[in-house]
Write an enzyme that holds these catalytic residues in place. Structure first.
Site, mmCIF file in Angstrom:
data_model
loop_
_atom_site.group_PDB
_atom_site.id
_atom_site.type_symbol
_atom_site.label_atom_id
_atom_site.label_comp_id
_atom_site.label_asym_id
_atom_site.label_seq_id
_atom_site.Cartn_x
_atom_site.Cartn_y
_atom_site.Cartn_z
ATOM 1 C CB SER A 1 4.957 -5.848 -2.974
ATOM 2 O OG SER A 1 6.037 -6.463 -2.675
ATOM 3 N N GLY B 1 2.463 -6.362 0.724
ATOM 4 C CA GLY B 1 2.658 -6.628 1.980
ATOM 5 C C GLY B 1 2.083 -7.952 2.218
ATOM 6 C CG ASN C 1 5.637 -9.098 2.772
ATOM 7 O OD1 ASN C 1 6.467 -8.038 2.664
ATOM 8 N ND2 ASN C 1 4.821 -9.154 1.540
ATOM 9 C CG ASP D 1 12.144 -0.730 -2.518
ATOM 10 O OD1 ASP D 1 13.002 -1.359 -3.431
ATOM 11 O OD2 ASP D 1 11.011 -0.998 -2.421
ATOM 12 C CG HIS E 1 9.557 -3.775 -3.929
ATOM 13 N ND1 HIS E 1 9.552 -3.002 -2.746
ATOM 14 C CD2 HIS E 1 8.345 -4.870 -3.720
ATOM 15 C CE1 HIS E 1 8.751 -3.473 -1.892
ATOM 16 N NE2 HIS E 1 8.009 -4.563 -2.614
#
Length: 208
Positions: free
Chosen positions: A26, A63, A91, A172, A175
């Site tokens: 991402s 992801g 991840n 979040d 990011h």
């Protein structure tokens, strides 16, 4: 205004634009951002400002893990890049996957890229601190070790200067926002430009 290093001639003037594949998750896909604000768009613009004509291909899948990246690598190489920015592993760390598996997957990706005669800038990642010092030591050693083993350039930490800074991240906290991406681009350029300069695109890949 962001100041960037300049490169007078990354390739002969008649050469086609350098094809750069940002192969990651991402963070390279531009999660949560308008198309023009993501990593690939900002990097392409910064390279143009630095005097490098380049096409930066968005090979990010939100992801994705290192295992997922290896599984889709041959498909991504169909874009025939001259250079790959390899940004995978975040991840794996967030999910607490075995660092030995992450290392093996990245090693396999780097081996395949060498076989395909593609230049590489390996973008490192750091383990989340909540997973403990033993995990962190094993995970954090992956990127410098593999860069040395495969003799590829290393950008030690993709989120350098951005991680944990609320002003540079989306709500979040993971990011980067537009400003965070700009910081990443600014910091990766000094590592990327020498790799571009080293390219020999006068002959097709695999030929001397």
């Amino acid at each position: 205004m962001m100041l960037v290093p300049t490169l007078a001639a990354a390739a002969p003037a008649a050469a086609d634009p350098v094809r750069i594949l940002a192969f990651g998750d991402s963070l390279t896909a531009g999660f949560g951002l308008p198309q023009g604000d993501g990593f690939t768009a900002q990097l392409e613009a910064a390279l143009a400002e630095a005097g490098v004509e380049a096409e930066v291909i968005n090979g990010g899948v939100s992801g994705d893990t290192t295992a997922g990246g290896f599984a889709r690598l041959d498909w991504a190489l169909a874009d025939d890049p001259d250079l790959v920015i390899l940004e995978l592993g975040a991840n794996d760390g967030l999910r607490g996957l075995d660092p030995a598996e992450t290392r093996a997957n990245l090693d396999a990706i780097l081996t395949r890229l060498r076989e395909a005669d593609v230049a590489v800038l390996l973008a490192g990642m750091l383990a989340p601190p909540n997973l403990g010092p033993e995990f962190g030591k094993a995970f954090n050693a992956i990127y410098p070790d593999l860069a040395e083993e495969h003799d590829v350039a290393l950008f030690p930490f993709f989120l350098d200067g951005v991680a944990t800074d609320p002003a540079l991240n989306q709500p979040d906290g993971i990011h980067p926002n537009r400003g965070g991406v700009a910081v990443i681009v600014e910091r990766i350029l000094p590592h990327l430009l020498p790799v571009i300069e080293s390219l020999d695109r006068r002959a097709p890949k695999g030929q001397s």
